[in-house]
Structure formats: structure tokens, C-alpha cells
Design an enzyme around this catalytic site. Sequence first.
Site: not given
Ligand code: F6P
Length: 361
Positions: A76, A118, A141, A236, A279, A285
Site C-alpha cells: 500500500k 504492480g 503467484d 482464491e 470441510r 499467508h
Molecule cells: O500477489 C500475491 C498474493 O499472494 C495474492 O495471491 C493475494 O491475493 C495477495 O497477495 C494477498 O496479499 P496481502 O494479504 O498482503 O494483501
Amino acid sequence: MQQRRLGVLTSGGDCPGLNAVIRAVTKSAAIDGWEILGFHDGYEGLLHPVSYRVLDDRSTAGIAHLGGTILGTTNKGRFVAKVKHGEVMTLGDEIITEVKQTMAALNIEGLICVGGDGSLTTANQLFEAGIPTIGVPKTIDNDIEATAMTFGFDSAVVCVVDALDRLHTTARSHKRVMVVEVMGRYAGWIALHGGMAGGADIILIPEIPFEWDKVFGAIRQREAIGTTNTMIVVAEGALEKDGTYTTKKDTGMTGEHKLGGIAARVAAEVEKHTGKETRSVVLGHLQRGGAPTSLDRILGTRFGVGAIELARQGKWGHMVAYQNYLIDSVPMSEAVKRIKTVTPSSQMVIACREMGISFGD
Ligand code: F6P
């Protein structure tokens, strides 16, 4: 004579292998007499109050096996270049001026920017504004175009496979369906590779939109032949055929929709429609933390050495890339045009299908 200097920073979500890059950059640069300044918390360390440390052999000794980044990072802050898929924000002039001032004041010839899509977009914008930068691609990723692989990916896959190995035994004992949510916002590489290596029966990824009936059908088919447990790996960012993907309500501090919740959703639907006890587990993370695998340490080290070689050649604006077992380079502007996603007709997907894995399509 003034000390020649380069800067290095790690930006975006952390990933295993970052410290191997920092160590390699430092050691390799020393050969040419460059001193390395490591900026803290990504690009933020370049802005006032400037925050950095001098890196040398001693401060980077024994760090290659450590997860995370000794320099800190952030996804961020004032340098965020991409807020949503494909939406690019341009850095303000005042930020660029501040970075230039920092570099001039510290006599830094160029910046080695280690980051994902990014952060590399930011590095490219700085380059286009006249600041010499070199990119090093990182992300668990594995979704950066122009490099066959990024470091961090292998460590994440190993984490998924370890989890699946454990979950298989309990799923089998209880005759349950297990749903495992893994990272992968726009790209299903972790789900695909982790699922294949870990013996998944169903893999759901963003690139192959799924239908609920197909998922239920695959489970029923297994029941029909007497297989009473099923392992589902879901990215996800997995997409339903009608374009729905599961997000948490808030966008959080990064401005991006927070993903998450798809495993619980799949588990609830499966239980409701198949009557199978189900389940769900979210690896989250855990996939990003911990020690890098040897492959990621090697790739990170080779990228670090490669980045300094680009600096020697004055190839600013380029990113190191891994192609055909060799370290190569590509213009950053090319590398950040689009992200690398799984091709639904690729060998890897076909091989999964031949192994009886369903993509719910
Ligand atoms: O870019 C890697 C990644 O692991 C994504 O797959 C995931 O959506 C994101 O980071 C989550 O990052 P954070 O929890 O640090 O915002």
C-alpha cells in the site's frame, strides 16, 4: 573519489527468496566497487524521511534461507501503480521529484526494484521519468509475463502439497470432501501445480470458469465407483461460469478487493447438493511465509546476479527474466503489459484432465 552506489528495494507482497536476491545483489555489486543501499519498506524508503541501510557482506551473510525480506515491504502507500486488474495509476510529479532528490543526495546511480506486477509497473514509470531502474520479478503467484518462473512460486507450491498430503489422510479416514483455498487472484498457477503434485481430484481456477453442477457431478461420479473422499483445490480468485467470484466486502488498505471465502462457499454448496460431509481449509499467508526452497534460493540468487549484470551493461528499464534455464532480460514495459495466466488448452491442463482431475467445466 565519491563512492559509487546503487539502491535496492523489495516492494509488494513478500515472498520466499527475497533475501537471496538482496544478498546476491550486494555481493555481485561489490565486485565492481558499488556500495548497495537497501531502502526500507519498498519505494516508501525513498521518500522523506528517507530510510535505508548500507548493505555489505556482513549484513547480508546468512540470510538466503530466511523468508520475508530484511528490508521490509508494503503493498500500500504512495507508490501503488495498479489498484485493480489492469487499471494503472500514474505516479505524481512530486513523488518523482522526491525520488530524484533522494538519489542525487545519496549519489545513487540506479535502483534495483524487486517486486510483482504492480511494483514493476512503478519501476517502469520511474524509468520513463528519467530514473534508472532495473526490475527483478517476484511473486508466489507466478503470474509475471516474460519470465518462465518467479521465485517464491516453488515455495508456495511446496506448502500446498504439504497441506494436501496431510489433508488426504484425514479426508480418507472420514470419507469427506476437503476444500483447500490457495492464493491466486487472477492466475491459477499455485492451484494447478499444487493440485497436480498433491493429488487433487478437482481444481478450480480463474482461467477455467466452473459450473456448480459439474463440481457436484464429479464428486457423485467418484462415489459411484466407490471412492468416498474427494480433494478440491480452489484458487482464491476462482470464477464461476456466470462471472461471479467471491470477495470479502471491504477493499482494505490496498484499494483492491480482498479475496477469500471461496473454500467455505464451495464446501457449503457441496454439502448441500451432494449430502457429503465437507470441510474447508484456507492456507492463506502460510504460502508466503517461511524459508524458501532451494529452487527459490537459486532463482533469487541468479536474478540478483543478473540484475547487477544489467546495471554493468547500463540496461536500465529492463527486467531480469528466466527463460530456457537461462537468465535473460526483457524491457520492463513489455513485462508489465499483461499478467501471465494459465492457458486452458496448455499441456499442463491437459495432463491434469488425463489424470482424471476435473476443472468443474
Ligand atoms: O500477489 C500475491 C498474493 O499472494 C495474492 O495471491 C493475494 O491475493 C495477495 O497477495 C494477498 O496479499 P496481502 O494479504 O498482503 O494483501
